[in-house]
Scaffold this motif. Sequence first.
Motif, mmCIF file in Angstrom:
data_model
loop_
_atom_site.group_PDB
_atom_site.id
_atom_site.type_symbol
_atom_site.label_atom_id
_atom_site.label_comp_id
_atom_site.label_asym_id
_atom_site.label_seq_id
_atom_site.Cartn_x
_atom_site.Cartn_y
_atom_site.Cartn_z
ATOM 1 N N PRO A 338 0.684 -1.306 -0.273
ATOM 2 C CA PRO A 338 -0.220 -0.127 -0.057
ATOM 3 C C PRO A 338 0.510 1.204 0.104
ATOM 4 N N LEU A 339 1.662 1.091 1.012
ATOM 5 C CA LEU A 339 3.114 2.111 0.658
ATOM 6 C C LEU A 339 3.495 2.710 -0.675
ATOM 7 N N ALA A 340 3.315 1.902 -1.217
ATOM 8 C CA ALA A 340 4.633 1.542 -2.850
ATOM 9 C C ALA A 340 3.460 2.310 -3.431
ATOM 10 N N LYS A 341 2.023 2.098 -3.283
ATOM 11 C CA LYS A 341 1.894 2.926 -4.373
ATOM 12 C C LYS A 341 1.475 4.302 -4.050
ATOM 13 N N LYS A 342 1.947 5.077 -2.958
ATOM 14 C CA LYS A 342 2.425 6.352 -2.776
ATOM 15 C C LYS A 342 3.514 7.377 -3.071
ATOM 16 N N VAL A 343 4.292 7.288 -2.989
ATOM 17 C CA VAL A 343 5.659 6.546 -3.311
ATOM 18 C C VAL A 343 6.578 5.958 -3.711
ATOM 19 N N THR A 344 8.035 7.326 -3.989
ATOM 20 C CA THR A 344 8.677 6.498 -5.016
ATOM 21 C C THR A 344 8.827 5.159 -4.804
ATOM 22 N N LYS A 345 9.020 4.847 -3.280
ATOM 23 C CA LYS A 345 10.291 3.236 -3.310
ATOM 24 C C LYS A 345 10.181 3.499 -2.141
ATOM 25 N N VAL A 346 9.698 1.956 -1.696
ATOM 26 C CA VAL A 346 9.560 1.383 -0.858
ATOM 27 C C VAL A 346 10.813 0.756 -0.690
ATOM 28 N N VAL A 347 11.304 -0.057 0.502
ATOM 29 C CA VAL A 347 12.416 -1.551 0.868
ATOM 30 C C VAL A 347 12.193 -1.972 1.887
ATOM 31 N N GLY A 348 11.425 -3.135 1.716
ATOM 32 C CA GLY A 348 11.000 -3.547 2.446
ATOM 33 C C GLY A 348 12.151 -4.954 3.173
ATOM 34 N N VAL A 349 12.254 -5.174 4.470
ATOM 35 C CA VAL A 349 13.569 -6.407 4.916
ATOM 36 C C VAL A 349 12.612 -6.648 6.526
ATOM 37 N N GLU A 350 13.245 -8.145 5.848
ATOM 38 C CA GLU A 350 12.750 -9.924 6.681
ATOM 39 C C GLU A 350 13.597 -10.459 7.567
ATOM 40 N N GLY A 351 13.361 -10.775 8.286
ATOM 41 C CA GLY A 351 14.488 -11.858 8.387
ATOM 42 C C GLY A 351 14.511 -13.048 7.384
ATOM 43 N N ILE A 352 13.282 -13.294 7.466
ATOM 44 C CA ILE A 352 12.376 -15.284 6.802
ATOM 45 C C ILE A 352 13.253 -14.901 5.560
ATOM 46 N N GLN A 353 13.682 -15.721 4.982
ATOM 47 C CA GLN A 353 14.368 -15.142 3.419
ATOM 48 C C GLN A 353 12.392 -16.430 2.625
ATOM 49 N N THR A 354 12.090 -17.062 2.783
ATOM 50 C CA THR A 354 10.060 -17.782 3.198
ATOM 51 C C THR A 354 10.065 -16.645 2.461
ATOM 52 N N MET A 355 9.401 -15.729 3.394
ATOM 53 C CA MET A 355 8.219 -14.373 3.870
ATOM 54 C C MET A 355 8.551 -13.262 2.468
ATOM 55 N N VAL A 356 10.154 -13.561 2.391
ATOM 56 C CA VAL A 356 10.869 -12.233 1.696
ATOM 57 C C VAL A 356 10.873 -12.573 -0.322
ATOM 58 N N ASP A 357 10.650 -13.864 -0.018
ATOM 59 C CA ASP A 357 10.396 -14.670 -0.952
ATOM 60 C C ASP A 357 8.640 -14.254 -1.631
ATOM 61 N N LYS A 358 7.888 -14.711 -0.914
ATOM 62 C CA LYS A 358 6.298 -13.965 -1.242
ATOM 63 C C LYS A 358 6.124 -12.751 -1.281
ATOM 64 N N ALA A 359 7.276 -12.444 -0.031
ATOM 65 C CA ALA A 359 7.091 -10.434 -0.809
ATOM 66 C C ALA A 359 6.983 -9.914 -2.300
ATOM 67 N N LEU A 360 7.819 -10.709 -2.556
ATOM 68 C CA LEU A 360 8.550 -10.084 -3.747
ATOM 69 C C LEU A 360 7.418 -10.254 -4.637
ATOM 70 N N THR A 361 6.404 -11.589 -4.740
ATOM 71 C CA THR A 361 5.480 -11.845 -5.446
ATOM 72 C C THR A 361 4.690 -11.499 -5.604
ATOM 73 N N ASN A 362 4.520 -11.862 -4.425
ATOM 74 C CA ASN A 362 2.976 -10.738 -4.044
ATOM 75 C C ASN A 362 2.762 -9.044 -4.747
#
Length: 466
Positions: A338-362
């Motif tokens: 939701p933030l990304a739709k309103k700003v230039t760039k969002v960097v998301g950071v998570e400790g679990i790689q599988t969650m990172v992969d799913k965030a990228l997919t989303n």
Amino acid sequence: MANFFKENTKKQVNKKLKKTTQTNTVIIDRLDLNGCGVGRYQQKPIFVTGSLPSETVEIRIIEQKNKYILAKLLNVNKASEHRIDAQCQHFSLCGGCDLQHLDYAEQLLFKQKKVAELLSRSGISSELINQLPWQKPIKSSQWHYRRKARIGVQFDKNSQAIIGFRQKATNQLVSIKSCPVLVKPAADIFQILKVLLAKLTVKKAIGHIEVISADVVNDKNNNLTLVVRQIRTINAHDRQLWQEYAEKYCWTVQFLESKKGQESRGEQSNTSASELSYGELSYQLHDDIDIYFSNTDFIQINQSVNLAMIEQALAWLMPEPNDQVLDLFCGLGNFSLPLAKKVTKVVGVEGIQTMVDKALTNAKINKIDNCQFYQADLNSQWLSSSWAKNNFTKVLLDPARAGAEQAVEQVSQLNIAIILYVSCDPTTLARDSKILLDKGYKIVKIGLIDMFSQTKHVETMVLFQR
């Protein structure tokens, strides 16, 4: 668990008997941080679960310690004006809810006082706490809000299934007939499961059953997904039985099988019409954003509160087109997208790689291309990471209960003016808030998020500004 005592003398036995049968009357002064009533007896604090401030109650002492006493509530002789009848028939035994006997407005007041008290304990001045800029709390329906729950299964000596949730302060289960905090498709599933499990040929084969209500499951709305933990291999008869119930009640059922004595996740088998896999469970956010997840992923269990929480986060952060936002503990992208739709760039950071992969997919599924996601242990040193070199203007943190002690220490070094902290544990929020205040930030907004109505659990949103 049963306790066995060695019978040494008659005097000892009589002393124990007196301790467990004598009744007393006490006046309750306050609630502790867990929602338990506290009074005074024999110059010690006495804790009485189920009691409320200003009540006169009849109790039986169940345990005496050097510094406090634990007691069982027998009767309320003089009730609080804020006492109400619990809606759930299992409230007195089930450990799932703590505050059903307290008027909802008072529940919110209790939670706000809890946050304030923990902030005070962290060393924040009473003057600052008295001036906290409390905002209107985020709340939703008090009932039928929980869309994900783990239902315990135990078997008695006759191999009869006990299906429900843990009793207060024990590992034993309460046999539940219906749960009014679960979403309606799941609230009355217990009796159905009890009938089903009685027909199984392999007894004592199930450890627990996780129930998930998603917006979309296999392209069907308002469906339930059941994840059945099998501690013994399921046979053909029992698999067919699950299949029949799945078709009758429009369930999607997945088995997590493991060998006896092992906790590792085994081969997954599906009893529904199509195979359950990542991408077939989802929930929707505003702006037509779909968040896809699997049964093992963390999601916010209260959908309406989650939507309101995201809207408030956007309103408080006031994202502008030129902003670059750092989203720490980003999970599946619940705030990032939701933030990304309103700003230039969002960097998301998570400790679990599988969650990172799913965030990228989303992000890809929702056609959002200004979001980047990275894996990092946020409780270690990460300032030297390449993703931390961006010119961030705002930061959002949404950590687990352990909080974000190391993360806020390092965020404060980035010289970012605005920090939004979403907390699911007020104890670690208090600790981390003290760090930010000592680093030169001030609290400009704070508000409750009532994600878990009827319970002692508190979520809080705090906006810090340098």
